[in-house]
Design a protein around this motif. Structure first.
Motif, PDB file in Angstrom:
ATOM      1  N   ARG A  75      -4.840   0.794   1.052  1.00  0.00           N
ATOM      2  CA  ARG A  75      -4.772  -0.647   1.276  1.00  0.00           C
ATOM      3  C   ARG A  75      -3.453  -1.186   0.743  1.00  0.00           C
ATOM      4  O   ARG A  75      -2.883  -0.658  -0.218  1.00  0.00           O
ATOM      5  N   GLY A  76      -2.973  -2.252   1.397  1.00  0.00           N
ATOM      6  CA  GLY A  76      -1.728  -2.876   0.973  1.00  0.00           C
ATOM      7  C   GLY A  76      -1.786  -4.376   1.167  1.00  0.00           C
ATOM      8  O   GLY A  76      -2.452  -4.863   2.097  1.00  0.00           O
ATOM      9  N   SER A  77      -1.071  -5.095   0.352  1.00  0.00           N
ATOM     10  CA  SER A  77      -1.132  -6.560   0.381  1.00  0.00           C
ATOM     11  C   SER A  77      -0.088  -7.185   1.298  1.00  0.00           C
ATOM     12  O   SER A  77      -0.136  -8.399   1.550  1.00  0.00           O
ATOM     13  N   ASP A  78       0.868  -6.379   1.796  1.00  0.00           N
ATOM     14  CA  ASP A  78       1.927  -6.949   2.635  1.00  0.00           C
ATOM     15  C   ASP A  78       1.673  -6.741   4.133  1.00  0.00           C
ATOM     16  O   ASP A  78       1.996  -7.607   4.953  1.00  0.00           O
ATOM     17  N   ALA A  79       1.129  -5.598   4.494  1.00  0.00           N
ATOM     18  CA  ALA A  79       0.904  -5.298   5.918  1.00  0.00           C
ATOM     19  C   ALA A  79      -0.119  -4.185   6.040  1.00  0.00           C
ATOM     20  O   ALA A  79      -0.336  -3.408   5.107  1.00  0.00           O
ATOM     21  N   THR A  80      -0.738  -4.114   7.229  1.00  0.00           N
ATOM     22  CA  THR A  80      -1.679  -3.033   7.540  1.00  0.00           C
ATOM     23  C   THR A  80      -1.244  -2.370   8.846  1.00  0.00           C
ATOM     24  O   THR A  80      -0.946  -3.064   9.826  1.00  0.00           O
ATOM     25  N   ILE A  81      -1.196  -1.040   8.847  1.00  0.00           N
ATOM     26  CA  ILE A  81      -0.943  -0.277  10.067  1.00  0.00           C
ATOM     27  C   ILE A  81      -2.275   0.279  10.552  1.00  0.00           C
ATOM     28  O   ILE A  81      -2.988   0.957   9.804  1.00  0.00           O
ATOM     29  N   VAL A  82      -2.611  -0.019  11.807  1.00  0.00           N
ATOM     30  CA  VAL A  82      -3.813   0.521  12.454  1.00  0.00           C
ATOM     31  C   VAL A  82      -3.358   1.644  13.378  1.00  0.00           C
ATOM     32  O   VAL A  82      -2.527   1.429  14.270  1.00  0.00           O
ATOM     33  N   THR A 142       8.323   2.790  -1.063  1.00  0.00           N
ATOM     34  CA  THR A 142       9.468   3.006  -1.957  1.00  0.00           C
ATOM     35  C   THR A 142      10.415   1.815  -1.929  1.00  0.00           C
ATOM     36  O   THR A 142      11.175   1.609  -2.875  1.00  0.00           O
ATOM     37  N   ASP A 143      10.361   1.035  -0.854  1.00  0.00           N
ATOM     38  CA  ASP A 143      11.193  -0.174  -0.740  1.00  0.00           C
ATOM     39  C   ASP A 143      10.449  -1.412  -1.227  1.00  0.00           C
ATOM     40  O   ASP A 143      10.921  -2.543  -1.030  1.00  0.00           O
ATOM     41  N   GLY A 144       9.274  -1.216  -1.790  1.00  0.00           N
ATOM     42  CA  GLY A 144       8.541  -2.340  -2.366  1.00  0.00           C
ATOM     43  C   GLY A 144       7.615  -3.063  -1.418  1.00  0.00           C
ATOM     44  O   GLY A 144       7.112  -4.151  -1.743  1.00  0.00           O
ATOM     45  N   VAL A 145       7.370  -2.503  -0.235  1.00  0.00           N
ATOM     46  CA  VAL A 145       6.460  -3.118   0.735  1.00  0.00           C
ATOM     47  C   VAL A 145       5.111  -2.402   0.650  1.00  0.00           C
ATOM     48  O   VAL A 145       5.034  -1.192   0.904  1.00  0.00           O
ATOM     49  N   ALA A 146       4.060  -3.129   0.299  1.00  0.00           N
ATOM     50  CA  ALA A 146       2.728  -2.539   0.131  1.00  0.00           C
ATOM     51  C   ALA A 146       2.022  -2.509   1.479  1.00  0.00           C
ATOM     52  O   ALA A 146       1.638  -3.552   2.020  1.00  0.00           O
ATOM     53  N   VAL A 147       1.853  -1.306   2.021  1.00  0.00           N
ATOM     54  CA  VAL A 147       1.315  -1.133   3.378  1.00  0.00           C
ATOM     55  C   VAL A 147      -0.019  -0.396   3.314  1.00  0.00           C
ATOM     56  O   VAL A 147      -0.117   0.677   2.695  1.00  0.00           O
ATOM     57  N   GLY A 148      -1.031  -0.961   3.946  1.00  0.00           N
ATOM     58  CA  GLY A 148      -2.307  -0.275   4.104  1.00  0.00           C
ATOM     59  C   GLY A 148      -2.369   0.454   5.434  1.00  0.00           C
ATOM     60  O   GLY A 148      -1.619   0.130   6.369  1.00  0.00           O
ATOM     61  N   ILE A 149      -3.235   1.453   5.531  1.00  0.00           N
ATOM     62  CA  ILE A 149      -3.383   2.207   6.782  1.00  0.00           C
ATOM     63  C   ILE A 149      -4.863   2.351   7.111  1.00  0.00           C
ATOM     64  O   ILE A 149      -5.671   2.738   6.256  1.00  0.00           O
ATOM     65  N   ILE A 150      -5.194   2.032   8.350  1.00  0.00           N
ATOM     66  CA  ILE A 150      -6.538   2.239   8.885  1.00  0.00           C
ATOM     67  C   ILE A 150      -6.481   3.362   9.904  1.00  0.00           C
ATOM     68  O   ILE A 150      -5.676   3.317  10.848  1.00  0.00           O
ATOM     69  N   ASN A 151      -7.306   4.376   9.731  1.00  0.00           N
ATOM     70  CA  ASN A 151      -7.455   5.447  10.716  1.00  0.00           C
ATOM     71  C   ASN A 151      -8.610   5.079  11.635  1.00  0.00           C
ATOM     72  O   ASN A 151      -9.773   5.016  11.212  1.00  0.00           O
ATOM     73  N   ASN A 162       9.522  -2.418  12.476  1.00  0.00           N
ATOM     74  CA  ASN A 162       8.514  -3.364  12.947  1.00  0.00           C
ATOM     75  C   ASN A 162       7.715  -3.954  11.796  1.00  0.00           C
ATOM     76  O   ASN A 162       7.404  -5.150  11.795  1.00  0.00           O
ATOM     77  N   VAL A 163       7.374  -3.134  10.811  1.00  0.00           N
ATOM     78  CA  VAL A 163       6.646  -3.669   9.653  1.00  0.00           C
ATOM     79  C   VAL A 163       7.517  -4.671   8.899  1.00  0.00           C
ATOM     80  O   VAL A 163       7.045  -5.748   8.494  1.00  0.00           O
ATOM     81  N   GLN A 164       8.775  -4.325   8.701  1.00  0.00           N
ATOM     82  CA  GLN A 164       9.674  -5.245   7.993  1.00  0.00           C
ATOM     83  C   GLN A 164       9.786  -6.578   8.718  1.00  0.00           C
ATOM     84  O   GLN A 164       9.735  -7.651   8.079  1.00  0.00           O
TER      85      GLN A 164
END
Length: 622
Positions: free
Chosen positions: A495-502, A520-529, A613-615
């Motif tokens: 889980r991440g507070s900045d973005a989620t990748i589905v 590593t660049d400070g962007v908290a990204v969550g992933i849903i499988n 795209n996330v950025q």
């Protein structure tokens, strides 16, 4: 056009000797290409036929491939294209050195014959379509009063496809004298088993006669017989011609003839040292050195790796469930679990190269109480048999399970016909159908059991057996342990507070790597499988929208109708607030080969594309 032999060959014996040497030239260089490509057996069985066609029969102009009055040649099966490419390069359709780059990134030479190559008339690879297309071309040429003929070499295994015989009926109905169908009757097919074992074809000459063809059966390795048969076409007035050429798969190489190898690459499937032995056998008694392919130049930068043992896992689960339930049976399409067939001969069914029959048979088995486990070759299921899937298997809510793999671009070296980019969209629209995915072997086991617990039709899309990964295709990812596999519920991997990748399937590999780079660049990204495509987990999308201001779908499928569409439907219908984008294959065909990294980059699915795209989304969402 090619009339070069008239100035150098003066007698029939000289012609036969000349063409035999050309056939050996095609064989040895095609075999050297097999250091990079896959289809050694059929390439060698058809070399004599191609030598006579390209160096004696066909009216073609390599400097003007679109010459209106030319003859047309179709390589119906698409594969076994190596001797075809060698002949075309030798005649000047394209530079000889292009052969050294076959299947390399950006090269026009694919693992299957395609119109990216100058002089190739039509892209092939979906088996059994050639006779139908050839009939249309011959009819068009006759209607326009053009003098050319259409010559087609079809594999014998692909005659198990019903469309082959639909095309034959059309050819006979319209009396296409300008159509010559040549059957490369090597009696083995893509599973390296005999056609008469998989799905008997004999008496093949009687079948073509019954369908309205004038037929001649010849020894396909006797150059004199091949020349005489092709020079005699049309064999009868008002009828299309069929020449059944009895051949030997792997002709000219002792260990290939005895092994009946269809798919095999030196250095991967065949001992690389055997290539030297094969070349030595073919060079024996040659009037001059025939090998012009620099084998050492074949660096094969598009190398494949094994991801796991998905076929073995499928076999494991098949045996496990068959032992539990006597209703469980196997249905294959030129596939067979030989151990299963030996143990359960009355529950093992192989329809050959016939995807429509595969699902038709499975429907009938299920409607009378069996539980078919269907081993599917993507993308041909669902593309070739969508009607049988929708109208019969699913309309009648049959308790059958379709097990498929190679989702996306992972089968990239074979080109467009083998890209599975539409399955998700097609499966999503079929009522009664459950669609599940699995990322690796362990999750595949979970998905398999979940599918078997459902009384109805289910598709399980598993990981590929092998692929050519390129620079960023890792064999192992530091994924968390798989949680419980619940139909209708997808899985948070992090889980991440900045973005989620589905994401799901092969796209999970580069989505995960992009997320690690972003962290590593400070962007908290969550992933849903997305393990459950249908029924789709709308609640997890709502959770993601509440957890982070941005959401990105990454899938190796068309953006039209896939998981990206499912997510956008949830966002719209639930009026969720999130910055949202879809990444996938645009409304286009992917006409390129190379490793997986290269092909993905060409359609905007590189790791850097996901990062960018996330950025951009996180900036929109703030």
């Amino acid at each position: 056009m090619t009339d070069r032999l008239e100035t150098t060959v003066t007698t029939p014996n000289e012609l036969i000797k000349h063409l035999a040497e050309k056939a050996r030239f095609l064989r040895i260089n095609a075999l050297a290409l097999n250091n990079r490509t896959l289809h050694a057996g059929g390439a060698l069985s058809s070399a004599d036929l191609l030598a006579v066609l390209f160096y004696h029969v066909l009216r073609i102009d390599p400097q003007n491939p679109d010459w209106a009055d030319r003859d047309v040649f179709i390589n119906s099966r698409g594969h076994a294209c190596e001797p075809l490419f060698v002949a075309m390069a030798d005649l000047g359709f394209f530079p000889w050195d292009d052969l050294h780059n076959i299947e390399e990134a950006g090269c026009h030479l694919h693992g299957l014959s395609a119109t990216t190559t100058p002089g190739v008339e039509i892209s092939m690879g979906s088996l059994g379509t050639g006779i139908s297309i050839a009939s249309g071309m011959a009819l068009s040429m006759r209607t326009q009063q053009r003098p050319g003929r259409v010559y087609i070499i079809t594999g014998d295994g692909e005659l198990q496809e019903g469309l082959s015989w639909e095309g034959a009926l059309t050819a006979a109905k319209y009396g296409l004298e300008n159509l010559v169908v040549i059957v490369d009757r090597n009696k083995y097919q893509s599973s390296d088993r005999g056609t008469e074992q998989v799905m008997p074809l004999e008496p093949l000459d009687d079948k073509f006669r019954a369908f309205g063809f004038a037929v001649r059966r010849i020894d396909g390795h006797d150059i004199g017989q091949v020349v005489e048969a092709l020079e005699s076409a049309p064999l009868a007035s008002g009828k299309p011609t069929c020449i059944i050429a009895d051949t030997i798969k792997g002709r000219g190489v002792s260990f290939l003839e005895s092994g009946h190898i269809h798919c095999g690459r030196f250095g991967r499937d065949i001992d690389p040292e055997l290539l030297d032995q094969a070349i030595t056998e073919l060079e024996t008694d040659a009037a001059a050195p025939l090998l012009r392919i620099d084998v050492r130049h074949q660096c094969d930068s598009v190398s494949e790796i094994a991801l796991g043992s998905i076929a073995n896992v499928f076999s494991e689960k098949l045996h496990e469930w068959a032992a539990k339930d006597p209703r469980v049976c196997y249905v294959g399409v030129d596939t067979m679990d030989m151990a299963f067939q030996e143990k359960y001969p009355d529950r093992a069914f192989d329809v050959g190269i016939a995807e429509q029959d595969e699902l038709g048979l499975a429907t009938g088995l299920a409607m009378q109480g069996m539980i078919p486990l269907i081993q599917a070759w993507a993308p041909f299921t669902p593309l070739r048999n969508f009607d049988q899937l929708r109208t019969y298997l699913c309309r009648h809510n049959c308790n059958a399970k379709i097990i498929g793999w190679t989702l996306g671009l992972v089968n990239n070296s074979h080109g467009t016909t083998h890209h599975d980019l539409e399955s998700t969209a097609l499966y999503r629209v079929v009522p009664n159908l459950t669609v599940l995915t699995a990322f690796d072997d362990d999750q595949f086991r979970q998905a398999f059991d979940a599918a078997m617990a459902i009384d109805g039709p289910v598709v399980v899309l598993g990981p590929p057996e092998h692929y050519a990964p390129g620079a960023d295709g890792l064999e192992d990812l530091p994924l968390p342990a798989h949680g419980d596999y619940v139909v209708g519920r997808s899985q948070w991997l992090c889980r991440g507070s900045d973005a989620t990748i589905v994401t799901y399937g092969p796209a999970l590999r580069y989505a995960w790597q992009a997320a690690e780079q972003l962290r590593t660049d400070g962007v908290a990204v969550g992933i849903i499988n997305t393990t459950s495509i249908k029924p789709f987990d709308a609640d997890i999308i709502a959770e993601a929208a509440a957890a982070a201001p941005a959401m990105l779908v990454v899938e190796e499928q068309t953006v039209i109708g896939g998981v990206g569409s499912a997510v956008s439907e949830v966002i719209a219908e639930r009026r969720l607030t999130t910055a949202f984008r879809r990444m996938g294959i645009a409304d286009q065909f992917v006409e390129d080969v190379g490793d997986w990294t290269y092909c993905r980059a060409g359609v905007g699915l590189a790791i850097d594309d996901v990062v960018r795209n996330v950025q951009e989304l996180t900036q929109e969402g703030t």
